[in-house]
Design a protein around this motif. Structure first.
Motif, PDB file in Angstrom:
ATOM      1  N   UNK A 211      80.383 -12.603  17.287  1.00 31.08           N
ATOM      2  CA  UNK A 211      80.186 -11.201  17.631  1.00 31.08           C
ATOM      3  C   UNK A 211      78.895 -10.866  18.346  1.00 31.08           C
ATOM      4  N   UNK A 212      77.979 -11.835  18.461  1.00 29.65           N
ATOM      5  CA  UNK A 212      76.750 -11.577  19.196  1.00 29.65           C
ATOM      6  C   UNK A 212      75.574 -11.213  18.313  1.00 29.65           C
ATOM      7  N   UNK A 213      74.475 -10.869  18.962  1.00 28.36           N
ATOM      8  CA  UNK A 213      73.178 -10.745  18.295  1.00 28.36           C
ATOM      9  C   UNK A 213      72.691  -9.301  18.157  1.00 28.36           C
ATOM     10  N   UNK A 214      73.587  -8.345  18.131  1.00 24.82           N
ATOM     11  CA  UNK A 214      73.207  -6.926  18.075  1.00 24.82           C
ATOM     12  C   UNK A 214      72.700  -6.576  16.670  1.00 24.82           C
ATOM     13  N   UNK A 215      71.391  -6.495  16.509  1.00 25.42           N
ATOM     14  CA  UNK A 215      70.804  -6.225  15.198  1.00 25.42           C
ATOM     15  C   UNK A 215      70.783  -4.737  14.860  1.00 25.42           C
ATOM     16  N   UNK A 216      70.728  -3.882  15.856  1.00 31.02           N
ATOM     17  CA  UNK A 216      70.741  -2.438  15.578  1.00 31.02           C
ATOM     18  C   UNK A 216      72.058  -2.022  14.931  1.00 31.02           C
ATOM     19  N   UNK A 217      73.153  -2.538  15.456  1.00 27.13           N
ATOM     20  CA  UNK A 217      74.461  -2.229  14.873  1.00 27.13           C
ATOM     21  C   UNK A 217      74.564  -2.779  13.463  1.00 27.13           C
ATOM     22  N   UNK A 218      74.061  -3.995  13.265  1.00 26.80           N
ATOM     23  CA  UNK A 218      74.085  -4.578  11.925  1.00 26.80           C
ATOM     24  C   UNK A 218      73.321  -3.710  10.927  1.00 26.80           C
ATOM     25  N   UNK A 219      72.129  -3.234  11.347  1.00 26.66           N
ATOM     26  CA  UNK A 219      71.335  -2.396  10.449  1.00 26.66           C
ATOM     27  C   UNK A 219      72.089  -1.131  10.059  1.00 26.66           C
TER      28      UNK A 219
END
Length: 281
Positions: A211-219
């Protein structure tokens, strides 16, 4: 022998209790809810909380060995240090402290550097402690079930550098008091997001993408069920995984193999077992 397990109702604690089952002696488990805690037969639930120092003192009375698995709480450092001071005053002879792999290097990740500070206390006070430093747990990926099965997606943003993830069963097996020893608890492979997706593709026999490296969405996703501070703390952890990785050396893997008496379990074997449970009729 009397053993006190703090954190015994959680993922790692349950593996520690499974290892201790049948080893002899009294096993106590500190819990906020002794009447409802799901514990193995023969263990003794003791009401208490690390934020309640009087309950910790009462639970520690007569204890020979302490397994300390401090919760990921905003005041985790304070709770862990106070508990170790109580253990020292109570004359506890052996301590197992669950720290974290790369704690001394990830100085900007609160729950990593906090655990390393506890390690410093253990060393400075010459406590009879075994320090275990587990990497990221395989079992965390059980939470990926819906994304894997319904979206064809491995969504944990672990990055491209590699993480030597570990099986919690290996952590439970390693949790024996060996005074003044430190062990890195790691898996045999440096796993990337793409590599994990490929493993799941093979096991589920369907295309799985990373799914990729999107940390803002994860947070933001984490904030739906965790406090904002904890979601941000975990975001910082994954940022360091993405920037630096967390891979073990061959020497660390060999040392753990000697401790366990077998090679550390692989992610592929974990995924096979979990997929079988998910798809069982």
């Amino acid at each position: 022998m009397t053993i006190l397990v703090i954190g015994g109702t959680g993922t790692i604690g349950s593996q520690v209790l499974a290892y201790l089952d049948g080893q002899g002696g009294e096993v106590r488990v500190l819990t906020r809810a002794p009447d409802t805690a799901r514990l193995p037969a023969g263990t003794v639930p003791v009401k208490g909380d690390l934020s309640d120092i009087d309950s910790v003192r009462a639970a520690m009375d007569g204890v020979d060995t302490l397994f300390l698995l401090a919760p990921n709480a905003a005041d985790e450092l304070t709770q862990a240090m106070l508990t170790l001071n109580v253990a020292r005053e109570a004359g506890v002879k052996g301590i197992v402290y669950l720290s974290v792999f790369k704690g001394e290097e990830y100085a900007d990740v609160p729950h990593f550097i906090g655990k390393y500070a506890v390690e410093r206390m253990i060393a400075d006070c010459d406590l009879p402690a075994t320090v275990l430093r587990p990497a990221y747990f395989f079992q965390n990926d059980v939470r990926q079930k819906d994304a894997l099965l319904t979206q064809g997606l491995y969504a944990s943003p672990v990055g491209t550098k590699g993480i030597s993830m570990v099986d919690t069963r290996d952590i439970g097996e390693a949790a024996a008091p060996l005074p003044r020893e430190t062990y890195e608890l790691v898996g045999p492979d440096g796993l990337t997001g793409a590599a994990i997706a490929a493993i799941w593709s093979e096991i589920l026999d369907r295309p799985i993408r990373y799914g990729g490296d999107d940390l803002d969405t994860m947070e933001q996703r984490l904030r739906a069920f965790a406090p904002a501070w904890q979601a941000y703390d975990l975001k910082l952890m994954f940022r360091r995984y993405q920037q630096d990785g967390a891979t073990a050396t061959a020497a660390q893997i060999d040392r753990l193999t000697t401790l366990l008496g077998h090679p550390p379990r692989s992610y592929r074997d974990f995924a096979h077992a979990v997929a079988s449970e998910w798809t069982a009729p």
